[in-house]
Design an enzyme around this catalytic site. Structure first.
Site: not given
Length: 510
Positions: A79, A167, A169, A224, A227
């Site tokens: 783009c 785009h 993605e 998460v 840890s």
């Protein structure tokens, strides 16, 4: 040395999505601002230029120096990136007659070009730009078009340099993954060896080198991120890691005890600290969400400062900061992206706290953190746990935080979360929780009129927290949970369900 793709950020809302798509190919990538290009050495395999909210015709628009990249490394402009290369090197970029946003279809595809191999004529792509490339320099070859955009894609003869005005993605570009794989794997020659196992191996090695025999203080939350960060640090420095789990008075019901229990058997050196009174005192009278976040963050720092002094020669503060925390707290690595909110893990430490920060997960998205955790053999009870905000219930209570409001919200939250688990819905939801609303409403219980508090339930689906959609939980389930809350939690007489997506809303209300 880890091979990588460099992404130059021009402020596009999709820049982070490009990074995710690259990493899904098991290729490491980094985002850097367009005006702070890092040193390019042999481990950089290719460069991607992101989109931008700017027009290339705007005098204030980014003007990167591509002299060290173009013609020397494989280069893909997306783009704005494509328009900049066309405009800067002798082409013409003009305002689009029709603003090009949304779905379009490729009417021409040059499959003989290595970038477009495997792409189909008629393939749907996603456009998002107000300008368009009208003319390209003589050395540019058109490799893709749509009905309205003649230069939807180009390649520069004699170079591995390409530009596309759509785009790849974005999910709506149905063959975007093919194009990105063509560029990253076939053109850039990436070996696709960046896996959770390789991340663990390289990160542990880097941590050992960085930390040596130093001691690290790490705040655990039971979630998460912290840890996984703890396990990586533990593998690197063993008993030199000192974990602290703080009860800030804003945790879920019985969470302080259950989290400490969950770390037994993992070999972590964990100390529990009850600092709830300090947090309540700091929050007294505060209603502004940013002030509450900052107050909570300050007390966290004070607690860790005090605890670090009890560990002889502690030099580092470990944090479970992940990429979305960084993106939403500051501009992406100093680039043009907009700040959404502050995050208690981001922004450094005050001068009086003599600890350096180590963040082993800083460049990972949430789903990547979970994959790394699985590679580290963390138990499912931790890995599958919903994200929970660092400020906890402090930002799920709108308005002033009090111990009584926390108690009420803990009860509501427990009924909701336990219900999701009991009905097999917990793992279908990315994040769920309850919000204590700063309003009261009239109700009737038995023959009595009530004027009590309302709560909102929130459940979203997502992969990384950057975007999220509200979960379509069964009406029967919501009715059951609402009934339980109103009957069992004194002080609540109304339950609502939040059906807002991100964007435009955020996952948390504050």
């Amino acid at each position: 040395m880890q091979e990588m793709i460099l992404i130059l950020d021009f402020g596009s809302q999709y820049t982070q999505l490009i990074a995710r798509r690259v990493r899904e190919l098991n290729v490491y990538c980094e985002i850097h601002p367009w005006n702070k290009i890092p040193e390019l050495d042999a481990h950089v395999k290719g460069v991607i230029l992101s989109g931008s909210p700017f027009s290339t015709r705007d005098p204030e628009s980014p003007k990167p120096d591509l002299s060290v990249i173009k013609g020397k490394f494989p280069l893909l402009g997306v783009c704005f990136g494509a328009q900049y290369m066309a405009h800067h090197f002798g082409g013409e970029v003009l305002p689009s007659t029709i603003r090009e946003y949304g779905r379009a279809n490729l009417s021409f595809v040059d499959n003989s070009n290595e970038l477009m191999t495997g792409m189909s004529t008629g393939s749907q792509v996603w456009m998002s730009h107000g300008d368009t490339i009208k003319n390209v320099p003589d050395s540019y070859q058109i490799i893709a078009s749509t009905k309205d955009v003649h230069v939807a894609g180009y390649a520069i003869k004699g170079e591995t340099t390409y530009g596309i005005q759509f785009h790849p993605e974005v999910y709506h570009s149905l063959e975007g993954a093919i194009l990105l794989k063509n560029f990253i794997v076939d053109i850039c020659g990436c070996s696709q060896n960046w896996t959770p196992d390789s991340f663990v191996e390289s990160t542990v090695e880097e941590l050992r080198s960085k930390l040596g025999n130093d001691k690290v203080i790490l705040g655990l939350s039971g979630g998460v991120d912290s840890s996984v960060a703890a396990m990586l640090l533990h593998k690197a420095i063993g008993e030199n890691l000192h974990c602290i789990f703080v009860d800030n008075g804003l945790l879920r019901k019985n969470e302080f005890t259950s989290v400490l229990e969950s770390y037994k058997g993992l070999g972590l050196n964990v100390k529990g600290v009850d600092a709830s009174a300090d947090f309540y005192s700091a929050l007294a009278g505060l209603t502004d969400p940013e002030l509450k976040r900052k107050a909570i963050g300050k007390v966290f720092v004070d607690v860790f400062d005090a605890e670090s002094k009890l560990v002889t020669d502690a030099k580092w503060l470990g944090q479970g900061t992940i990429y979305p925390d960084v993106i939403e707290s500051v501009s992406v690595n100093g680039g043009p992206s907009q700040t959404i909110k502050s995050h208690h893990n981001v922004g450094g430490l005050p001068d009086y706290m003599k600890l350096q920060v180590v963040e082993p997960l800083r460049l990972l998205f949430k789903d990547e953190v979970r994959r790394v955790g699985k590679s580290l053999d963390l138990p499912a009870t931790i890995l599958n746990r919903h994200p929970f905000p660092g400020p906890g219930l402090g930002i799920r209570i709108l308005g002033e935080v009090t111990a009584e409001k926390v108690r009420i919200l803990q009860e509501v939250d427990a009924i909701f979360i336990d219900g999701l688990k009991e009905h097999g819905l917990y793992n279908d939801v990315w994040q769920a929780g309850a919000i204590f609303l700063p309003i009261q409403s009239v109700g009737v219980m038995g023959d009595e009129r009530t004027y009590e508090n309302a709560v909102a339930l929130r459940a979203v689906s997502s992969t990384d927290g950057m975007t999220a959609d509200w979960c379509h939980l069964p009406y029967e389930f919501l009715a059951l949970i609402s009934n339980k809350i109103i009957n069992q939690v004194k002080g609540i007489n109304r339950v609502t369900y939040d059906i807002s997506s991100k964007p435009p809303a955020t996952i948390e209300w504050e």
